[in-house]
Motif scaffolding. Structure first.
Motif, PDB file in Angstrom:
ATOM      1  N   LYS A  40       0.833  -1.208   0.000  1.00 13.39           N
ATOM      2  CA  LYS A  40       0.000   0.000   0.000  1.00 13.39           C
ATOM      3  C   LYS A  40       0.869   1.260   0.000  1.00 13.39           C
ATOM      4  CE  LYS A  40      -2.142  -1.399   3.815  1.00 13.39           C
ATOM      5  NZ  LYS A  40      -1.391  -2.671   3.976  1.00 13.39           N
ATOM      6  N   THR A  41       1.891   1.255   0.849  1.00 20.29           N
ATOM      7  CA  THR A  41       2.756   2.435   0.921  1.00 20.29           C
ATOM      8  C   THR A  41       3.602   2.575  -0.346  1.00 20.29           C
ATOM      9  OG1 THR A  41       2.771   2.372   3.343  1.00 20.29           O
ATOM     10  CG2 THR A  41       4.560   3.580   2.285  1.00 20.29           C
ATOM     11  N   VAL A  42       4.048   1.452  -0.881  1.00 14.49           N
ATOM     12  CA  VAL A  42       4.778   1.491  -2.159  1.00 14.49           C
ATOM     13  C   VAL A  42       3.909   2.149  -3.231  1.00 14.49           C
ATOM     14  CG1 VAL A  42       5.607   0.018  -4.063  1.00 14.49           C
ATOM     15  CG2 VAL A  42       6.307  -0.471  -1.704  1.00 14.49           C
ATOM     16  N   VAL A  60       6.834   8.904   3.333  1.00 10.09           N
ATOM     17  CA  VAL A  60       7.017   7.895   4.376  1.00 10.09           C
ATOM     18  C   VAL A  60       5.667   7.386   4.869  1.00 10.09           C
ATOM     19  CG1 VAL A  60       9.248   8.793   5.101  1.00 10.09           C
ATOM     20  CG2 VAL A  60       7.172   9.672   6.165  1.00 10.09           C
ATOM     21  N   SER A  61       5.682   6.191   5.419  1.00 15.85           N
ATOM     22  CA  SER A  61       4.439   5.590   5.897  1.00 15.85           C
ATOM     23  C   SER A  61       3.811   6.439   6.998  1.00 15.85           C
ATOM     24  CB  SER A  61       4.716   4.192   6.443  1.00 15.85           C
ATOM     25  OG  SER A  61       3.535   3.681   7.013  1.00 15.85           O
ATOM     26  N   PRO A  62       2.511   6.715   6.908  1.00 18.77           N
ATOM     27  CA  PRO A  62       1.852   7.474   7.975  1.00 18.77           C
ATOM     28  C   PRO A  62       1.361   6.588   9.118  1.00 18.77           C
ATOM     29  CG  PRO A  62       0.396   7.244   6.074  1.00 18.77           C
ATOM     30  CD  PRO A  62       1.620   6.421   5.784  1.00 18.77           C
ATOM     31  N   ILE A  79      -3.019   8.859   4.444  1.00 21.21           N
ATOM     32  CA  ILE A  79      -3.623   8.514   5.732  1.00 21.21           C
ATOM     33  C   ILE A  79      -3.445   7.025   6.006  1.00 21.21           C
ATOM     34  CG2 ILE A  79      -5.830   8.490   6.998  1.00 21.21           C
ATOM     35  CD1 ILE A  79      -6.718  10.620   4.758  1.00 21.21           C
ATOM     36  N   ASP A  80      -3.237   6.669   7.269  1.00 18.75           N
ATOM     37  CA  ASP A  80      -3.167   5.258   7.653  1.00 18.75           C
ATOM     38  C   ASP A  80      -4.112   5.049   8.841  1.00 18.75           C
ATOM     39  OD1 ASP A  80      -2.443   2.704   8.720  1.00 18.75           O
ATOM     40  OD2 ASP A  80      -0.526   2.869   7.676  1.00 18.75           O
ATOM     41  N   LEU A  81      -5.109   4.215   8.656  1.00 15.88           N
ATOM     42  CA  LEU A  81      -6.126   4.022   9.700  1.00 15.88           C
ATOM     43  C   LEU A  81      -5.850   2.813  10.581  1.00 15.88           C
ATOM     44  CD1 LEU A  81      -9.399   4.783   7.677  1.00 15.88           C
ATOM     45  CD2 LEU A  81      -7.972   6.348   9.016  1.00 15.88           C
ATOM     46  N   VAL A 106      -5.719   6.425   1.296  1.00 13.98           N
ATOM     47  CA  VAL A 106      -6.018   5.934   2.636  1.00 13.98           C
ATOM     48  C   VAL A 106      -5.638   4.458   2.764  1.00 13.98           C
ATOM     49  CG1 VAL A 106      -7.808   5.721   4.396  1.00 13.98           C
ATOM     50  CG2 VAL A 106      -8.048   7.447   2.587  1.00 13.98           C
ATOM     51  N   GLU A 107      -4.649   4.173   3.618  1.00 16.80           N
ATOM     52  CA  GLU A 107      -4.290   2.777   3.891  1.00 16.80           C
ATOM     53  C   GLU A 107      -5.195   2.232   4.997  1.00 16.80           C
ATOM     54  OE1 GLU A 107      -0.106   1.847   4.022  1.00 16.80           O
ATOM     55  OE2 GLU A 107       0.428   3.703   2.996  1.00 16.80           O
ATOM     56  N   TRP A 108      -5.545   0.962   4.896  1.00 10.29           N
ATOM     57  CA  TRP A 108      -6.486   0.310   5.827  1.00 10.29           C
ATOM     58  C   TRP A 108      -7.846   1.020   5.819  1.00 10.29           C
ATOM     59  CZ3 TRP A 108      -4.899  -4.278   7.631  1.00 10.29           C
ATOM     60  CH2 TRP A 108      -3.520  -4.524   7.680  1.00 10.29           C
TER      61      TRP A 108
HETATM   62 MG    MG Z   1       1.793   1.037   4.712  1.00  4.87          MG
END
Ligand code: MG
Ligand code: ADP
Length: 158
Positions: A40-42, A60-62, A79-81, A106-108
């Protein structure tokens, strides 16, 4: 339309992101799901590149900061939930970013799927093996097609 892209390495997943980033016009919300380490971050890093974020700005990963904002052609709200309970998402103030000048990735996203309204692109990234991932993309946006988004050399859809 709903379709799948198989990527064979991280660069290809970032490339799908870069292609999508270059097609965004503002206001789109990209909902990413998939296990830890799926990519997801990639994908989000590639998206930033497609939005012409300068090469020297690291994405960078949130996962700790929850929300990272990058100023590019359109501002990218990343965003990372993962760590959030459903109610806590209201405390992030994301409404401020739901406009034509921003895009959200938005991740997750499944943790608060109902929260997001607007032109949506829903994506699931699944681990196939150490180097391969299946990316399932679902969206009503007309340019969201395998022709526009799949990296070169992708076998045609059957
Ligand atoms: Mg990630
Ligand atoms: P997530 O954000 O989904 O938790 P990351 O994007 O942080 O996952 O990490 C994905 C990891 O998987 C990276 O170390 C990346 O190099 C690796 N990887 C291997 N093959 C692929 C691929 N085809 N697509 C995306 N990442 C891949």
């Amino acid at each position: 339309m709903k379709f799948e892209i198989i990527t064979r390495n991280a660069e290809q997943t970032a490339d799908v992101g870069a292609r999508m980033g270059s097609l965004l016009s503002g206001g789109e919300i990209i909902l990413l799901d998939g296990d830890l380490g799926a990519g997801k971050t990639v994908f989000a890093k590639g998206l930033a590149r497609g939005l012409d974020l300068p090469e020297q700005t690291p994405v960078v990963s949130p996962s700790f900061t929850l929300v990272n904002i990058y100023q590019a052609k359109l501002d990218m709200v990343h965003i990372d939930l993962y760590r959030l309970e459903f109610d806590e998402i209201y405390e992030l103030g994301l409404e401020d970013f739901m406009d034509e000048r921003h895009i959200m990735v938005v991740e997750w996203a499944a943790r608060a799927r109902e929260f997001f309204r607007g032109p949506l692109i829903e994506m699931q990234v699944d681990y196939l093996d150490a180097h391969s991932r299946r990316i399932t993309i679902s969206s009503d946006l007309p340019w969201c097609t395998p022709e526009k988004l799949a990296p070169a050399g992708q076998p045609p859809m059957e």
